[in-house]
Design a protein around this motif. Sequence first.
Motif, PDB file in Angstrom:
ATOM      1  N   TRP A 201       0.763  -1.160   0.046  1.00 11.10           N
ATOM      2  CA  TRP A 201       0.045   0.049   0.043  1.00 11.10           C
ATOM      3  C   TRP A 201       0.851   1.384  -0.213  1.00 11.10           C
ATOM      4  CZ3 TRP A 201      -4.886   0.552  -0.740  1.00 11.10           C
ATOM      5  CH2 TRP A 201      -5.734   1.910  -0.556  1.00 11.10           C
ATOM      6  N   CYS A 202       0.603   2.266  -0.920  1.00  5.58           N
ATOM      7  CA  CYS A 202       1.039   3.447  -0.813  1.00  5.58           C
ATOM      8  C   CYS A 202       0.248   4.335  -0.162  1.00  5.58           C
ATOM      9  CB  CYS A 202       1.799   3.908  -2.533  1.00  5.58           C
ATOM     10  SG  CYS A 202       1.942   5.662  -2.042  1.00  5.58           S
ATOM     11  N   PRO A 203       0.715   4.832   0.815  1.00  4.48           N
ATOM     12  CA  PRO A 203      -0.353   5.828   1.778  1.00  4.48           C
ATOM     13  C   PRO A 203      -0.185   7.106   1.165  1.00  4.48           C
ATOM     14  CG  PRO A 203       1.703   5.062   3.002  1.00  4.48           C
ATOM     15  CD  PRO A 203       1.922   4.473   1.756  1.00  4.48           C
ATOM     16  N   THR A 204       0.624   7.629   0.269  1.00  2.00           N
ATOM     17  CA  THR A 204       0.542   8.870  -0.372  1.00  2.00           C
ATOM     18  C   THR A 204      -0.311   8.706  -1.583  1.00  2.00           C
ATOM     19  OG1 THR A 204       2.920   9.224   0.235  1.00  2.00           O
ATOM     20  CG2 THR A 204       1.938  10.587  -1.321  1.00  2.00           C
ATOM     21  N   ASP A 205      -0.162   7.609  -2.561  1.00  2.14           N
ATOM     22  CA  ASP A 205      -1.186   7.394  -3.539  1.00  2.14           C
ATOM     23  C   ASP A 205      -2.299   6.874  -3.271  1.00  2.14           C
ATOM     24  OD1 ASP A 205       0.523   8.643  -5.355  1.00  2.14           O
ATOM     25  OD2 ASP A 205       1.915   7.097  -5.757  1.00  2.14           O
ATOM     26  N   GLN A 206      -2.336   6.301  -2.079  1.00  2.00           N
ATOM     27  CA  GLN A 206      -3.607   5.659  -1.688  1.00  2.00           C
ATOM     28  C   GLN A 206      -3.914   4.444  -2.763  1.00  2.00           C
ATOM     29  OE1 GLN A 206      -6.262   7.318   0.895  1.00  2.00           O
ATOM     30  NE2 GLN A 206      -4.529   8.268   1.995  1.00  2.00           N
TER      31      GLN A 206
ATOM     32  N   HIS B  32       9.824   0.820  -1.495  1.00  2.35           N
ATOM     33  CA  HIS B  32       9.624   2.345  -1.802  1.00  2.35           C
ATOM     34  C   HIS B  32       8.531   2.303  -2.989  1.00  2.35           C
ATOM     35  CE1 HIS B  32      13.029   3.382   0.645  1.00  2.35           C
ATOM     36  NE2 HIS B  32      12.184   4.575   0.773  1.00  2.35           N
ATOM     37  N   CYS B  33       7.362   3.308  -2.978  1.00  2.00           N
ATOM     38  CA  CYS B  33       6.601   3.198  -4.069  1.00  2.00           C
ATOM     39  C   CYS B  33       7.517   3.887  -5.431  1.00  2.00           C
ATOM     40  CB  CYS B  33       5.591   4.267  -3.821  1.00  2.00           C
ATOM     41  SG  CYS B  33       4.644   4.852  -5.277  1.00  2.00           S
ATOM     42  N   TYR B  34       7.036   2.942  -6.480  1.00 11.56           N
ATOM     43  CA  TYR B  34       7.872   3.634  -7.663  1.00 11.56           C
ATOM     44  C   TYR B  34       7.428   4.706  -8.242  1.00 11.56           C
ATOM     45  CZ  TYR B  34       4.361   2.495 -11.152  1.00 11.56           C
ATOM     46  OH  TYR B  34       3.113   2.739 -11.749  1.00 11.56           O
ATOM     47  N   ARG B  35       6.495   5.366  -7.818  1.00  9.38           N
ATOM     48  CA  ARG B  35       6.057   6.799  -8.413  1.00  9.38           C
ATOM     49  C   ARG B  35       6.357   7.790  -7.568  1.00  9.38           C
ATOM     50  NH1 ARG B  35       1.974   8.747  -8.736  1.00  9.38           N
ATOM     51  NH2 ARG B  35       2.709   9.874 -10.427  1.00  9.38           N
ATOM     52  N   CYS B  36       6.052   7.678  -6.284  1.00 11.07           N
ATOM     53  CA  CYS B  36       6.174   8.706  -5.289  1.00 11.07           C
ATOM     54  C   CYS B  36       7.368   8.826  -4.263  1.00 11.07           C
ATOM     55  CB  CYS B  36       4.762   9.257  -4.712  1.00 11.07           C
ATOM     56  SG  CYS B  36       4.373   8.046  -3.225  1.00 11.07           S
ATOM     57  N   HIS B  37       7.740   7.568  -4.238  1.00 14.77           N
ATOM     58  CA  HIS B  37       8.917   7.178  -3.376  1.00 14.77           C
ATOM     59  C   HIS B  37       8.503   7.025  -1.835  1.00 14.77           C
ATOM     60  CE1 HIS B  37      13.071   5.945  -3.782  1.00 14.77           C
ATOM     61  NE2 HIS B  37      13.438   6.634  -2.608  1.00 14.77           N
TER      62      HIS B  37
HETATM   63 ZN   LIG Z   1       2.959   6.413  -4.105  1.00 17.51          ZN
END
Ligand SMILES: [Zn+2]
Length: 881
Positions: free
Chosen positions: A181-186, A350-355
């Motif tokens: 789960w990416c908590p930033t991109d949700q 880490h999220c590949y998009r927003c890290h």
């Molecule tokens: Zn993300």
Amino acid sequence: MSERTRELSPRYEPGAVEPHWAKAWVDRGYFHATSPSEREPYCIVIPPPNVTGRLHVGHALGRTLEDTLIRRARMQGKETLWLPGMDHAGIATQVVVERELRKEGIDRRELGREAFIERVWAWKEQYGGEIVDQIKRMGASCDWERQRFTMDEGLSLAVRTAFVRWYEQGFIYRGERLVNWCPTDQTGLSDSEVEHEEVDGELVTFRYPLSDGSGFVEVATTRVETMLGDTGIAVHPNDERYRALVGKTVRHPFDGRDIPIVADAAVDPAFGTGAVKVTPAHDQTDFDIAQRTGLPLLNIFDAGARINANVAEEFYGLGRYDAREAVREELHKLELLVREERPFRHAVGHCYRCHSEIEPWVSGLQWFVKVEGLKETAKQAALDGRVRFTPERWTRSYVTWLDNLRDWNISRQLWWGHRIPAWYCPDGHVTVAIEDPAACSTCAGAELEQDPDVLDTWFSSQLWPFSTLGWPDDTHDLRTFYPNTVLVTGYEILYLWVARMIMSGLSLVGDVPFRDVVIHGLVRDAHGRKMSKSLGNVIDPIEMIDRYGADALRFSLARAATGGQQDIPLSEDSIEGARNFANKIWNAARLVLGAFEDDRVELPPAERRTLAERWLLSRHQACVAEVDAALDAYLFADAAQAIFRFLWSEFCDWGLEIEKGRLDGGPQERSDAAALLAWVLERTLRLLHPIMPFVTEEIWQRFGQGASISVAAWPEHHAEHVDVDAEGVIEAVQEVVTAVRRFRARHQVAPGRRFPARVELARDLAQSVEPLAERIERLAGLEGLTFVDAPSGKLAGETTVAVTVGAVYLPPGLFDVEAERARLTKERAALDADLVRVRGKLGNDGFVAKAPPEVVAGEREKASRMAQRLAEIDAHLAELG
Ligand SMILES: [Zn+2]
Ligand SMILES: [Zn+2]
């Protein structure tokens, strides 16, 4: 057109030529494939770039290699399809449109799902697909009539069909699983979208009191905040230290829960204390332990990774990093904290998009692809050669990856994408269908709600090799072009994309999606560094096309794509060099076309060919053979290099220079020479066309051989042109001329100064070379060339220039021997001292270990340059005698 224009303008202008042909080729339909077809099919599908994308140098490389294969196949008479298209790129596109909306002060949630999706489509129509025009500028010979988009109607049907079939076959299921789960991109991410990186964290050891008060159990963790969600302690079943504790409980210090101590073989008794805390809702290993031992899941985070209401009140609402400190602090107060190690280096996803750091999280029910049953056949296809990887070593990586593959979470909490074709009724029945259903398939209730999530973008792109050809319908295209012939791709998406296409192709269509997978490296700068904005070393392909032409960009990329497929070095210099190559070809063509007056390109009869012409034909045949062998093996650099060497050196520098005499001769001689040169050049243009389509087309038009070189025949082999004798003689000529030229450069003898020379060769070779004496004189700037039989030896005062086939003796007085010897001796001494110093540095382990790697590499390069120069000086001094 009876009176065709032969003349080429004095300068080659790619800026004028390239747009004209790029458009004309498409307008005339040369790239349109037909099916069914009598011809052998040849198909490549473009790796669909994101609709938000702009052409970067990696795309430019891939498209160059694909176009090279496609254009050659077309010239070989195959039914050739290069299918272009774009990917809707779920997250990337949604983020772009959300940003646009924010500028207008609109939140997507206010707008609502439908209106938001309309905005995305509107954005796509207006701004999306810039990359398609950029690919067109490269001269890519795609069948633009067949261009596809992963969200278009046909592909959407393919996505739904694949989903429903796999659901019915049990390969798709809905379950509560941990997701990345990416908590930033949700949103949840697949394993392949998580980048693991080493970070400096902490390792905290604390202890849980046994519920019966008889002691403590120590555990260690890098994420102490997760202890709020601990539901057990696990130890290895054979660990004597804990055998008596299994079945007992410890008491949670913050909420007083009694949590059990369980035994599980996955625990490593040698790690830490041998006892581990188990947080099943926030760690994949712990989740698996919980599945086996029956420990419950306790979710402690909300979607934004803040502590939720499931835990002791004092922590509620804290962000995960604040919670880490607060928990540590509280443990300390309770005297349960044993040890803190900081910094503690460990890998974090880490999220590949927003890290953002990835949170393993149970995010409600999500959809999964079950890989057992899919991956075995996909692996087998590579092992038995139905799919071949180039370079071959990728087979092993692919197989290992499949072996470790886990179920694939395909639910994404986004709006832009293929909405999951699953509907739920109030009773909780699930209806999965291709067409939107009117009623629940179990209870026939009409109240249905569709799953709010969309599918992972890779779910649609894994179908690309067949969804673009009309699948699930049984179309002519599918029958003709499936399996595709080749897939060209970078290694970074081997797993994300290539492996999944193989799994889905085998499962849904019943055959591999492509026969060959060509994997190329990453384009890097000339020093092997990754291109990045911060380093300022990014090469923008469109800028390069503006400056040097698409041909130059393509040629420099093809020439750098070596067989090892390691990373590919590219510099603006190499692109400029390729532009110079285009100019060189242009100038050579002007010379040949200026003399060529026939209507047809035909070789003069064999008996009228000179020895030099026989040599040129022989070298040309060698070039054709080399290019064919290289391209058959996907060795693009070798093919580019073979043509470069032939055209630049053999055709222009030697062939044209030697033939100039004949072009200035009588009518028959002139016409024979021009015809032969035209024949060789015209075929070499065809050979080069797949890599440099524009300049070759523009010149080829002047030969009047057909409508377009892009649909002309690929050059056939002429084994009868191989002429070992002629090659031997011309090689001797080349050696003599080159040796004299080097002599001039080395001793700074003015180019205009002519002098005699004696050439010593074996008798039979001398007899063959002698008729070319006048050419040698002209090429080397000599006057009075005499041939002597070996062995002869030099006369007093002469300088010897060694050549492998014999020797060249030059008269005294061309330069000041003593002054030169003095100069060289001095240079040698200085260089020698420098080299000792540099070698000393490199021999120093401290320097090598501490200096930045590029500095060490620079010193090594310096040392090797110096050593080379020393060798040159020594040879030179030896020559002075
Ligand atoms: Zn993300
Ligand atoms: Zn129902």
